[in-house]
Design a protein around this motif. Structure first.
Motif, PDB file in Angstrom:
ATOM      1  N   SER A  92      -0.879   7.247   9.685  1.00 40.84           N
ATOM      2  CA  SER A  92      -2.312   7.027   9.813  1.00 40.84           C
ATOM      3  C   SER A  92      -2.915   6.016   8.839  1.00 40.84           C
ATOM      4  O   SER A  92      -3.898   5.079   9.389  1.00 40.84           O
ATOM      5  CB  SER A  92      -3.189   8.481   9.470  1.00 40.84           C
ATOM      6  N   LEU A  93      -2.715   5.777   7.554  1.00 40.52           N
ATOM      7  CA  LEU A  93      -3.017   5.030   6.526  1.00 40.52           C
ATOM      8  C   LEU A  93      -2.265   3.684   7.031  1.00 40.52           C
ATOM      9  O   LEU A  93      -2.970   2.431   6.967  1.00 40.52           O
ATOM     10  CB  LEU A  93      -2.783   5.606   5.282  1.00 40.52           C
ATOM     11  N   ASN A 101      -7.095   4.198  -0.425  1.00 36.72           N
ATOM     12  CA  ASN A 101      -5.819   4.740   0.548  1.00 36.72           C
ATOM     13  C   ASN A 101      -5.180   5.922  -0.337  1.00 36.72           C
ATOM     14  O   ASN A 101      -4.806   6.960   0.362  1.00 36.72           O
ATOM     15  CB  ASN A 101      -4.831   3.757   1.165  1.00 36.72           C
ATOM     16  N   ILE A 115       1.258   4.007  -3.038  1.00 32.57           N
ATOM     17  CA  ILE A 115       0.739   5.558  -2.569  1.00 32.57           C
ATOM     18  C   ILE A 115       2.247   6.215  -3.109  1.00 32.57           C
ATOM     19  O   ILE A 115       1.987   7.369  -3.874  1.00 32.57           O
ATOM     20  CB  ILE A 115       0.704   5.816  -1.163  1.00 32.57           C
ATOM     21  N   GLN A 140      -8.615  -1.321  -1.991  1.00 35.04           N
ATOM     22  CA  GLN A 140      -8.147  -0.778  -0.548  1.00 35.04           C
ATOM     23  C   GLN A 140      -7.025   0.213  -1.040  1.00 35.04           C
ATOM     24  O   GLN A 140      -6.934   1.227  -0.543  1.00 35.04           O
ATOM     25  CB  GLN A 140      -7.956  -1.741   0.121  1.00 35.04           C
ATOM     26  N   GLN A 141      -6.308  -0.241  -1.947  1.00 33.46           N
ATOM     27  CA  GLN A 141      -5.282   0.450  -2.402  1.00 33.46           C
ATOM     28  C   GLN A 141      -5.562   1.773  -3.108  1.00 33.46           C
ATOM     29  O   GLN A 141      -5.052   2.938  -2.893  1.00 33.46           O
ATOM     30  CB  GLN A 141      -4.274  -0.193  -3.375  1.00 33.46           C
ATOM     31  N   THR A 176      -7.221   8.896  -0.108  1.00 38.94           N
ATOM     32  CA  THR A 176      -7.247   9.476   1.139  1.00 38.94           C
ATOM     33  C   THR A 176      -6.083  10.224   1.258  1.00 38.94           C
ATOM     34  O   THR A 176      -6.160  11.216   1.870  1.00 38.94           O
ATOM     35  CB  THR A 176      -7.642   8.466   2.084  1.00 38.94           C
ATOM     36  N   ALA A 177      -5.142   9.784   0.912  1.00 41.98           N
ATOM     37  CA  ALA A 177      -3.780  10.323   1.068  1.00 41.98           C
ATOM     38  C   ALA A 177      -3.703  11.597   0.479  1.00 41.98           C
ATOM     39  O   ALA A 177      -3.032  12.891   1.009  1.00 41.98           O
ATOM     40  CB  ALA A 177      -2.436   9.457   0.891  1.00 41.98           C
ATOM     41  N   HIS A 220       0.739  -1.169   0.105  1.00 46.79           N
ATOM     42  CA  HIS A 220      -0.026   0.149  -0.121  1.00 46.79           C
ATOM     43  C   HIS A 220       0.872   1.400   0.049  1.00 46.79           C
ATOM     44  O   HIS A 220       0.556   2.139  -0.509  1.00 46.79           O
ATOM     45  CB  HIS A 220      -0.819   0.012   1.263  1.00 46.79           C
ATOM     46  N   ASN A 257      -4.190   1.866   9.760  1.00 43.08           N
ATOM     47  CA  ASN A 257      -5.437   1.352   9.174  1.00 43.08           C
ATOM     48  C   ASN A 257      -5.394  -0.231   8.896  1.00 43.08           C
ATOM     49  O   ASN A 257      -6.200  -1.074   9.178  1.00 43.08           O
ATOM     50  CB  ASN A 257      -6.096   1.897   8.299  1.00 43.08           C
TER      51      ASN A 257
END
Length: 257
Positions: A123-124, A162, A109, A158-159, A165-166, A105, A127
């Protein structure tokens, strides 16, 4: 003895380092059969058998201290210990798989965005690290069936979430201090809610339900390390409140407009 080997010969014959053999001697795990008056160590064929036991138990993941206990037992009744060791290895395997997943992950990112703020990154990753604990926590807030759906998404999805979100959190940090009611800030909050809607579905209804039930969500930094500073959290909270009120969420009653 019929055969004797110097420490160098024994190391070569068994594929062990001289340093390891000296350490095993020091901790009384494998003593040489003979030590000459000058201090030279000599090993026998029986020592090969003992070393094979050490190597086999090390392969199974036992510590040298535990191996020493086994080697000093007269009879080897290993069933319970092997069962325990298997469970330890299964847990270690699960941990390693979770670490590999977190690295996948993180790399995704980085490849998508380059550098990422360290607080957002931690934070990520949290999770993923605390996934089981998060699931149990959520079950106290929303129906278990919803929680299972939330965590039953593909790794690819999910990746993607993330990465989104980042990127969003980075933009929110850059916007801190701007008017929470501005179109730009409210657009960022909308993007955040879009992610929540993508994951949960019915996110506004869920928020209203939590408000109606007067559910207090505990702020546990260990369970949920925030990507934002306290000042940033306060600003995000104001922007979110503006957004929810505009969407008809009621903070002091049991109805939605």
């Amino acid at each position: 003895m019929a055969e004797k080997y110097s420490i160098g010969e024994f190391a070569k014959k068994t594929g062990t380092t001289i340093r390891a053999l000296r350490y095993y001697d020091e901790i009384h795990l494998l003593k040489p059969t003979l030590v000459s008056p000058s201090g030279r160590r000599y090993y026998s064929n029986n020592d090969i058998i003992q070393l094979q036991k050490i190597v086999a138990l090390k392969f199974l993941g036992y510590s040298l201290e535990k191996i020493s206990e086994f080697l000093h037992l007269k009879d080897w009744d290993l069933k319970d210990s092997l069962a325990f060791q298997k469970q330890e290895m299964v847990q270690r395997k699960e941990h390693i798989e979770r670490v590999i997943r977190a690295l996948d992950h993180a790399l995704h990112i980085m490849e998508d965005q380059g550098t990422v703020n360290s607080s957002i990154f931690i934070s990520l990753i949290n999770n993923i690290q605390m996934e089981d604990e998060h699931k149990e926590w959520l079950k106290g807030l929303i129906p278990e069936s919803k929680v299972e759906v939330l965590y039953n998404i593909s790794e690819e999805k999910q990746q993607e979430l993330n990465a989104r979100t980042a990127f969003l959190f980075t933009k929110m940090k850059e916007a801190v201090g701007q008017n929470p009611e501005s179109d730009k800030v409210q657009g960022l909050i909308q993007d955040y809610m879009d992610i929540a809607e993508d994951v949960l579905g019915g996110s506004l209804e869920l928020i209203q339900d939590l408000i109606n039930r007067q559910v207090e969500i505990e702020d546990d930094p260990k369970l949920f390390p925030s990507p934002f500073t306290p000042e940033e959290e306060e600003w995000v909270g104001k922007a979110m409140e503006v957004y929810l009120k505009r969407k008809g969420v009621i903070f002091d009653g049991n109805e939605t407009s």
